[in-house]
Design a protein around this motif. Structure first.
Motif, short mmCIF file in Angstrom:
data_model
loop_
_atom_site.label_atom_id
_atom_site.label_comp_id
_atom_site.label_asym_id
_atom_site.label_seq_id
_atom_site.Cartn_x
_atom_site.Cartn_y
_atom_site.Cartn_z
N ILE A 197 -116.24 8.96 39.32
CA ILE A 197 -117.43 8.94 39.59
C ILE A 197 -118.52 9.47 38.69
N PRO A 198 -118.32 10.70 38.26
CA PRO A 198 -119.36 11.24 37.30
C PRO A 198 -119.47 10.36 35.91
N LEU A 199 -118.20 10.05 35.39
CA LEU A 199 -118.32 9.30 34.20
C LEU A 199 -119.07 8.14 34.26
N ALA A 200 -118.64 7.18 35.43
CA ALA A 200 -119.49 6.05 35.62
C ALA A 200 -120.93 6.18 35.75
N LEU A 201 -121.36 7.31 36.48
CA LEU A 201 -122.73 7.52 36.83
C LEU A 201 -123.32 7.80 35.44
N TYR A 202 -122.74 8.84 34.64
CA TYR A 202 -123.08 9.31 33.36
C TYR A 202 -123.36 8.09 32.49
N ASN A 203 -122.52 7.18 32.46
CA ASN A 203 -122.63 5.84 31.48
C ASN A 203 -123.47 5.18 32.10
N MET A 204 -123.82 4.99 33.33
CA MET A 204 -124.79 4.09 33.71
C MET A 204 -126.31 4.69 33.19
N LEU A 205 -126.17 5.80 33.30
CA LEU A 205 -127.53 6.63 32.96
C LEU A 205 -127.83 6.32 31.60
N GLN A 206 -126.88 6.16 30.83
CA GLN A 206 -127.13 5.92 29.37
C GLN A 206 -127.22 4.73 29.04
N ASN A 207 -126.95 3.58 30.09
CA ASN A 207 -126.48 1.97 29.93
C ASN A 207 -125.52 2.02 29.00
N LYS A 208 -124.36 2.64 28.95
CA LYS A 208 -123.11 2.30 28.42
C LYS A 208 -122.14 1.70 29.04
N PRO A 209 -121.15 1.09 28.58
CA PRO A 209 -120.18 0.52 29.46
C PRO A 209 -119.25 1.35 30.54
N VAL A 210 -119.27 0.99 31.35
CA VAL A 210 -118.50 1.84 32.34
C VAL A 210 -117.04 1.24 32.61
N PRO A 211 -116.00 2.03 32.12
CA PRO A 211 -114.85 1.64 32.09
C PRO A 211 -114.10 1.37 33.33
N VAL A 212 -113.36 0.37 33.66
CA VAL A 212 -112.64 0.18 35.00
C VAL A 212 -111.09 -0.28 34.42
N TYR A 213 -110.37 0.74 34.74
CA TYR A 213 -109.02 0.58 34.20
C TYR A 213 -108.04 -0.64 34.87
N GLY A 214 -107.70 -1.57 34.22
CA GLY A 214 -106.76 -2.65 34.74
C GLY A 214 -107.75 -3.40 35.50
N LYS A 215 -107.34 -4.06 36.69
CA LYS A 215 -108.28 -5.03 37.29
C LYS A 215 -109.11 -4.07 38.32
N GLY A 216 -109.32 -2.73 38.48
CA GLY A 216 -109.79 -1.94 39.27
C GLY A 216 -109.58 -2.09 40.83
N GLU A 217 -108.08 -2.55 40.87
CA GLU A 217 -107.35 -2.34 42.21
C GLU A 217 -106.97 -1.38 42.79
N ASN A 218 -106.85 -0.23 42.15
CA ASN A 218 -106.09 0.77 42.50
C ASN A 218 -107.01 1.58 43.64
N ILE A 219 -106.57 2.19 44.57
CA ILE A 219 -107.11 2.68 45.66
C ILE A 219 -107.18 4.29 45.83
N ARG A 220 -108.15 5.08 45.92
CA ARG A 220 -108.12 6.54 46.11
C ARG A 220 -108.84 6.56 47.47
N ASP A 221 -108.52 7.84 47.76
CA ASP A 221 -109.08 8.21 49.30
C ASP A 221 -110.15 9.51 48.93
N TRP A 222 -111.63 9.24 49.12
CA TRP A 222 -112.61 10.24 48.64
C TRP A 222 -112.98 10.79 49.58
N LEU A 223 -113.18 12.36 49.03
CA LEU A 223 -113.70 13.37 50.03
C LEU A 223 -114.84 14.31 49.24
N TYR A 224 -115.71 14.53 50.03
CA TYR A 224 -116.99 15.26 49.63
C TYR A 224 -116.49 16.70 49.02
N VAL A 225 -116.56 17.25 47.99
CA VAL A 225 -116.12 18.49 47.56
C VAL A 225 -116.55 19.72 48.63
#
Ligand code: NAD
Ligand code: DAU
Length: 350
Positions: A197-225
């Protein structure tokens, strides 16, 4: 009641939220934050509490047995909340030994030092913070429970599984009072911009490529810190010694869906035309041994301790994006050193 609690890894992402919570909510506790300040640890995360009288910071390496023994000789700890770790799966694939040193040897050093306190401190508690990744990978159905067999599959998760086993072994062999929690993916303020999440956000801010591994089909269960920090507080105070608690967000997302959702939030926040951030999505080579799916059954911590996540993902992500957009200085600082070298060389050394 007064207590002196050692929190390890308190300058990192989750640790900083746990330290803040304990310092603010328990003014009678003395909180000692031990952290090596690796690339992932940053004292800026704790600026707002560093002057509090019940807070002390100590810089040091949990893998250094002599140092840990001397720290425990100096402070008569009543408990340990152990978060210090090398935490990034991709780094563990590049340098497994570093993960063994910190996550395995470091944990044993803390357990050994804690053992010496047992006779004089019958109420001592060693709380080990761990991950759902120790359970391996799920298929499309099912959830990890506290009974799921361990099946770690990356050097990171193998090092965390090893440390979990050692904590249980000290409980069984030396009667050390311990508790363990295994949590799903956290997101929120202070997370180093190497995680999704922070890498994607940081790259979007800078208009840089947002890397998604493979096909992006992996699933994670997200919790606010901060919800994780609340669970840690509850388990430390009310958990049953010798038990394990799974913590999760009941919030599963395919990586590609999550990133597209983040793109829509970022377009709105940055006043960019709809679809701008999505154009940055770049599918890249998959992570070696990439676990397909993690999902936590958190009914034990709910039924026994009454814990539930407080935030919906939409709300938590909004707060997270706002925090990063309001803390671009923080981003500049944490990305100016080791992080840059790591990405330049694709190799990380302590
Ligand atoms: P992080 O990488 O942000 O922070 C780790 C902290 O540990 C840093 O401050 C670092 O300086 C410190 N540290 C590293 N090596 C050290 C050493 N040898 N001696 C002393 N300090 C050292 O990690 P995080 O994401 O905040 O994770 C904290 C804990 O929670 C870890 O044990 C991790 O396995 C666990 N966990 C993380 C997540 C997640 O989604 N981030 C989920 C479940 C469990
Ligand atoms: O499940 C708990 C674990 O969650 C914690 O124990 C770890 O410390 C924490 O790092 C996290 O591990 P993950 O590997 O799941 O998190 P990460 O943010 O690295 O990756 C999340 C998903 O996104 C994963 O499927 C890999 C993918 N990914 C990751 C990055 C960094 C991408 O597609 N692109 C990326 O650039």
């Amino acid at each position: 009641m007064t207590k002196k609690i050692l929190i390890t890894g308190g300058a990192g992402f989750i640790g900083s939220h746990v330290v803040r919570r304990f310092v603010n909510n328990y003014p009678r506790y003395q909180i000692v934050n031990l952290d090596l300040l690796t690339y992932a640890g940053n004292l800026e995360n704790l600026k707002d509490i560093e002057q509090k009288p019940n807070y002390t910071f100590v810089k040091g390496d949990i893998a250094d047995a002599d140092f840990i023994q001397s720290l425990f000789a100096e402070h008569n700890f009543d408990g340990v909340i152990h978060l210090a770790a090398e935490s990034h799966v991709d780094r563990s694939i590049m340098n497994p030994l570093e993960f063994v040193m910190t996550n395995v040897i470091g944990t044993v050093n803390l357990l050994n030092a804690s053992r010496r306190l047992l006779e004089s401190k019958p109420d001592f508690l060693f709380y080990h913070i761990s991950t759902d990744e120790v359970y391996g990978s799920l298929g499309k159905e099912g959830f990890f429970t506290e009974e799921t067999r361990y099946d770690p599959r990356s050097p990171y998760s193998a090092s965390k599984a090893s440390s979990d086993h050692l904590v249980r072994a000290y409980h069984h062999t030396y009667k050390m009072p311990v508790v363990i929690s295994n949590c799903s993916n956290n997101y929120g303020p202070n997370q180093f911009p190497e995680k999704l999440i922070p890498l994607a956000l940081y790259n979007m801010l800078q208009n840089k490529p947002v890397p998604v591994y493979g096909k992006g089909e992996n699933i994670r269960d997200w919790l606010y810190v901060e919800d994780h920090a609340v669970a840690i507080d509850l388990i430390y105070h009310k958990g049953t010694t010798g038990e394990t608690y799974n913590i999760g967000g009941h919030n599963e997302w395919r990586n590609i869906d999550l990133i597209k959702f983040l793109c829509s939030v970022m377009d709105r926040k940055l006043n960019r035309p709809t679809g701008s951030c999505e154009k940055l999505i770049t599918f890249v080579k998959d992570r070696a041994g990439h676990d397909l799916r993690y999902a936590i059954d958190a009914s034990k911590v709910k039924n026994e301790l009454g814990w539930m996540p407080s935030l919906q993902f939409e709300e938590g992500l909004e707060k997270t994006v706002d925090w990063y957009l309001n803390n671009t200085e923080w981003l500049k600082h944490v990305t100016s050193g080791e992080y840059k070298n790591y990405y330049d060389s694709q190799y990380h050394k302590r």
